[in-house]
Design a protein around this motif. Structure first.
Motif, PDB file in Angstrom:
ATOM      1  N   ARG A 131     116.352 -46.589  42.985  1.00  0.00           N
ATOM      2  CA  ARG A 131     116.150 -46.550  44.430  1.00  0.00           C
ATOM      3  C   ARG A 131     116.324 -47.928  45.047  1.00  0.00           C
ATOM      4  NH1 ARG A 131     116.212 -41.273  46.064  1.00  0.00           N
ATOM      5  NH2 ARG A 131     115.126 -40.038  44.509  1.00  0.00           N
ATOM      6  N   LYS A 132     116.401 -47.892  46.388  1.00  0.00           N
ATOM      7  CA  LYS A 132     116.604 -49.153  47.113  1.00  0.00           C
ATOM      8  C   LYS A 132     115.449 -49.336  48.119  1.00  0.00           C
ATOM      9  CE  LYS A 132     120.093 -51.273  50.016  1.00  0.00           C
ATOM     10  NZ  LYS A 132     120.961 -50.916  51.127  1.00  0.00           N
ATOM     11  N   PRO A 133     114.347 -49.941  47.655  1.00  0.00           N
ATOM     12  CA  PRO A 133     113.169 -50.045  48.526  1.00  0.00           C
ATOM     13  C   PRO A 133     113.231 -51.228  49.492  1.00  0.00           C
ATOM     14  CG  PRO A 133     112.595 -50.231  46.178  1.00  0.00           C
ATOM     15  CD  PRO A 133     114.065 -50.446  46.303  1.00  0.00           C
ATOM     16  N   LEU A 134     112.497 -51.064  50.594  1.00  0.00           N
ATOM     17  CA  LEU A 134     112.272 -52.169  51.526  1.00  0.00           C
ATOM     18  C   LEU A 134     110.768 -52.441  51.560  1.00  0.00           C
ATOM     19  CD1 LEU A 134     113.355 -54.102  53.747  1.00  0.00           C
ATOM     20  CD2 LEU A 134     112.911 -52.275  55.402  1.00  0.00           C
ATOM     21  N   LEU A 135     110.400 -53.683  51.273  1.00  0.00           N
ATOM     22  CA  LEU A 135     108.987 -54.072  51.331  1.00  0.00           C
ATOM     23  C   LEU A 135     108.650 -54.516  52.750  1.00  0.00           C
ATOM     24  CD1 LEU A 135     108.874 -56.076  47.998  1.00  0.00           C
ATOM     25  CD2 LEU A 135     107.381 -54.130  48.521  1.00  0.00           C
ATOM     26  N   VAL A 136     107.470 -54.156  53.225  1.00  0.00           N
ATOM     27  CA  VAL A 136     107.090 -54.479  54.601  1.00  0.00           C
ATOM     28  C   VAL A 136     105.752 -55.217  54.635  1.00  0.00           C
ATOM     29  CG1 VAL A 136     106.628 -53.518  56.886  1.00  0.00           C
ATOM     30  CG2 VAL A 136     108.240 -52.354  55.344  1.00  0.00           C
ATOM     31  N   ALA A 137     105.761 -56.396  55.263  1.00  0.00           N
ATOM     32  CA  ALA A 137     104.538 -57.204  55.355  1.00  0.00           C
ATOM     33  C   ALA A 137     103.790 -56.849  56.639  1.00  0.00           C
ATOM     34  CB  ALA A 137     104.890 -58.689  55.342  1.00  0.00           C
ATOM     35  N   ASP A 166     102.440 -62.121  65.041  1.00  0.00           N
ATOM     36  CA  ASP A 166     102.272 -61.846  66.472  1.00  0.00           C
ATOM     37  C   ASP A 166     102.552 -60.401  66.872  1.00  0.00           C
ATOM     38  OD1 ASP A 166     101.561 -64.433  66.865  1.00  0.00           O
ATOM     39  OD2 ASP A 166     103.614 -65.120  67.273  1.00  0.00           O
ATOM     40  N   VAL A 167     103.157 -59.649  65.979  1.00  0.00           N
ATOM     41  CA  VAL A 167     103.494 -58.256  66.297  1.00  0.00           C
ATOM     42  C   VAL A 167     102.438 -57.356  65.660  1.00  0.00           C
ATOM     43  CG1 VAL A 167     105.314 -56.506  66.102  1.00  0.00           C
ATOM     44  CG2 VAL A 167     105.926 -58.929  66.273  1.00  0.00           C
ATOM     45  N   SER A 168     102.137 -56.221  66.300  1.00  0.00           N
ATOM     46  CA  SER A 168     101.086 -55.349  65.745  1.00  0.00           C
ATOM     47  C   SER A 168     101.601 -54.654  64.488  1.00  0.00           C
ATOM     48  CB  SER A 168     100.663 -54.307  66.771  1.00  0.00           C
ATOM     49  OG  SER A 168     101.567 -53.215  66.735  1.00  0.00           O
ATOM     50  N   PRO A 169     100.690 -54.370  63.561  1.00  0.00           N
ATOM     51  CA  PRO A 169     101.084 -53.711  62.317  1.00  0.00           C
ATOM     52  C   PRO A 169     101.797 -52.374  62.559  1.00  0.00           C
ATOM     53  CG  PRO A 169      98.797 -54.413  62.195  1.00  0.00           C
ATOM     54  CD  PRO A 169      99.253 -54.687  63.580  1.00  0.00           C
ATOM     55  N   VAL A 170     101.366 -51.662  63.609  1.00  0.00           N
ATOM     56  CA  VAL A 170     101.997 -50.371  63.912  1.00  0.00           C
ATOM     57  C   VAL A 170     103.462 -50.589  64.290  1.00  0.00           C
ATOM     58  CG1 VAL A 170     102.033 -48.457  65.563  1.00  0.00           C
ATOM     59  CG2 VAL A 170      99.854 -49.233  64.610  1.00  0.00           C
ATOM     60  N   ASP A 171     103.716 -51.595  65.157  1.00  0.00           N
ATOM     61  CA  ASP A 171     105.098 -51.874  65.559  1.00  0.00           C
ATOM     62  C   ASP A 171     105.928 -52.380  64.377  1.00  0.00           C
ATOM     63  OD1 ASP A 171     104.693 -51.019  68.102  1.00  0.00           O
ATOM     64  OD2 ASP A 171     104.168 -53.011  68.891  1.00  0.00           O
ATOM     65  N   ILE A 172     105.305 -53.199  63.545  1.00  0.00           N
ATOM     66  CA  ILE A 172     106.024 -53.699  62.362  1.00  0.00           C
ATOM     67  C   ILE A 172     106.462 -52.519  61.490  1.00  0.00           C
ATOM     68  CG2 ILE A 172     105.786 -54.984  60.187  1.00  0.00           C
ATOM     69  CD1 ILE A 172     103.921 -56.920  61.658  1.00  0.00           C
ATOM     70  N   ALA A 173     105.525 -51.598  61.265  1.00  0.00           N
ATOM     71  CA  ALA A 173     105.838 -50.451  60.410  1.00  0.00           C
ATOM     72  C   ALA A 173     106.966 -49.612  61.008  1.00  0.00           C
ATOM     73  CB  ALA A 173     104.581 -49.609  60.204  1.00  0.00           C
ATOM     74  N   LYS A 174     106.881 -49.377  62.319  1.00  0.00           N
ATOM     75  CA  LYS A 174     107.914 -48.549  62.968  1.00  0.00           C
ATOM     76  C   LYS A 174     109.287 -49.226  62.908  1.00  0.00           C
ATOM     77  CE  LYS A 174     105.477 -47.156  66.832  1.00  0.00           C
ATOM     78  NZ  LYS A 174     105.181 -46.545  68.064  1.00  0.00           N
ATOM     79  N   GLU A 175     109.293 -50.520  63.234  1.00  0.00           N
ATOM     80  CA  GLU A 175     110.572 -51.250  63.212  1.00  0.00           C
ATOM     81  C   GLU A 175     111.154 -51.301  61.802  1.00  0.00           C
ATOM     82  OE1 GLU A 175     110.559 -55.112  65.163  1.00  0.00           O
ATOM     83  OE2 GLU A 175     109.173 -54.327  66.689  1.00  0.00           O
ATOM     84  N   THR A 192      99.675 -53.070  53.777  1.00  0.00           N
ATOM     85  CA  THR A 192      98.776 -53.199  54.930  1.00  0.00           C
ATOM     86  C   THR A 192      97.709 -54.271  54.669  1.00  0.00           C
ATOM     87  OG1 THR A 192      97.222 -51.545  54.116  1.00  0.00           O
ATOM     88  CG2 THR A 192      99.057 -50.753  55.479  1.00  0.00           C
ATOM     89  N   ALA A 193      96.950 -54.561  55.712  1.00  0.00           N
ATOM     90  CA  ALA A 193      95.904 -55.586  55.579  1.00  0.00           C
ATOM     91  C   ALA A 193      94.740 -55.086  54.732  1.00  0.00           C
ATOM     92  CB  ALA A 193      95.388 -55.973  56.964  1.00  0.00           C
ATOM     93  N   ALA A 212     101.350 -43.313  63.284  1.00  0.00           N
ATOM     94  CA  ALA A 212     102.643 -43.748  63.830  1.00  0.00           C
ATOM     95  C   ALA A 212     103.799 -43.469  62.878  1.00  0.00           C
ATOM     96  CB  ALA A 212     102.585 -45.239  64.162  1.00  0.00           C
ATOM     97  N   VAL A 213     103.578 -43.591  61.588  1.00  0.00           N
ATOM     98  CA  VAL A 213     104.724 -43.476  60.671  1.00  0.00           C
ATOM     99  C   VAL A 213     104.692 -42.214  59.793  1.00  0.00           C
ATOM    100  CG1 VAL A 213     104.983 -45.981  60.614  1.00  0.00           C
ATOM    101  CG2 VAL A 213     103.762 -44.852  58.755  1.00  0.00           C
ATOM    102  N   ILE A 214     103.579 -41.502  59.807  1.00  0.00           N
ATOM    103  CA  ILE A 214     103.411 -40.299  58.973  1.00  0.00           C
ATOM    104  C   ILE A 214     103.962 -40.520  57.562  1.00  0.00           C
ATOM    105  CG2 ILE A 214     103.638 -37.777  58.906  1.00  0.00           C
ATOM    106  CD1 ILE A 214     104.090 -37.906  61.910  1.00  0.00           C
TER     107      ILE A 214
END
Ligand code: GDP
Length: 297
Positions: A131-137, A166-175, A192-193, A212-214
């Motif tokens: 697989r080709k994963p993307l890690l998200v901070a 500076d960006v909210s975790p919800v927006d980071i996850a969506k983007e 997540t934190a 937000a991301v289900i």
């Protein structure tokens, strides 16, 4: 190594019964008494032990043992099967979304091993499942946490999506999910934190990300070394978030094993992976059956 004390005790208990051509009720009584004490000493949840012993007793004085040609061995088989069942029985698979990317949300208290496990999981998915994963901070409260995930990404030569603090975790996850779609990543792993304790702010934020991301999977990363605390943490996270699975870390340490043996029974959620060391390739799918065999020898 994990479970050493428990394994030693259970194995010496089983030795007494192994060659028996007949197993009396007294034998079963003695055996279950020793198993009970060994499990309690290994920090397995009291109620979990009680239920388990009841099932073992019922089966060990039942027909399957009486009619067996090797009753002693049959009793051991019963104990092994019940231990395996306690830990979830069948090995659980990781989810795959109908339409990629599959979104995995990693949760847990600080220090449990969440960031390391996010990297390990990405590595596992790439290596074993192609697989080709993307890690998200998404831990925006601790810049060090973002740096740490970026370092993990560099070590694995794997991309990390981050937007600083500076960006909210919800927006980071969506983007991140949008970017994953554009770049054809088939897994998104959101780190997540964590906090030092279970608290309302932490849970509230995790609920928002979830809504937000289900996610296809919500994993709780817990430290096996913390024993019953790990079980309590798993219960609170599960009550709030409805986890899909648990990753138990630090099973390479000398944990008594109580967490591994109680989490599924207490929360109903399976342990899907086990962390077996600090290195990024030291993650293993959790296999209840082979774990039970390892404990009983
Ligand atoms: P986080 O705060 O939950 O993100 O935790 P980290 O990923 O920073 O891990 C905390 C510490 O635990 C680090 O020193 C990791 O190397 C260590 N760690 C994580 N998983 C394991 C494991 O399976 N075995 C061992 N021995 N150490 C681990």
């Amino acid at each position: 190594m994990a479970f050493e004390g428990l394994a030693d005790r259970l194995q010496s208990t089983m030795k007494k019964i192994t060659g028996k051509g007949k197993v009396s009720e007294q034998d079963v009584k003695e055996m279950t008494r020793e198993v009970r004490l060994a499990l309690l000493e290994a920090d397995v949840n009291f109620k979990v032990v009680k239920d388990l012993i009841k099932r073992i007793k019922e089966r060990a004085v039942g027909q399957e043992v009486m009619e067996s040609l090797t009753p002693g061995q049959q009793v051991i088989k019963v104990v092994k099967e019940e231990l395996s069942e306690l830990m979830g029985g069948e090995q659980s698979k990781i989810a795959v979304a109908d339409r990629p990317p599959t979104v995995i949300m990693m949760t847990g208290l600080q220090g449990a091993g969440k960031t390391t496990t996010s990297g390990k999981l990405a590595n596992h998915l790439r290596k074993k499942h192609n697989r080709k994963p993307l890690l998200v901070a998404a831990d925006v409260y601790r810049p060090a946490a973002i740096d740490q995930l970026e370092t993990v990404g560099q070590q694995l030569d794997m991309p990390v999506f981050s937007k600083g603090t500076d960006v909210s975790p919800v927006d980071i996850a969506k983007e991140a999910i949008e970017q994953a779609k554009e770049e054809h990543h088939d897994y998104v792993i959101i780190d997540t934190a964590g906090r030092l304790h279970v608290d309302e702010d932490l849970m509230g934020e995790l609920e928002q990300i979830k809504a937000a991301v289900i996610p296809d999977e919500i994993f709780l990363v817990v430290d096996a070394m913390t024993g019953q605390d790990a079980v309590n943490v798993a219960e609170s996270f599960n009550d709030q978030l409805e986890l899909s699975g648990v990753v138990l870390t630090k099973l390479d340490g000398d944990t008594r094993g109580g967490a591994a043996l109680s989490i599924k029974a207490v929360t109903g959620k399976p342990i899907k992976f086990a962390g077996m060391g600090e290195k990024l390739d030291q993650l293993e799918p959790f296999r209840p059956e082979s774990m039970a065999s390892r404990i009983l020898g």
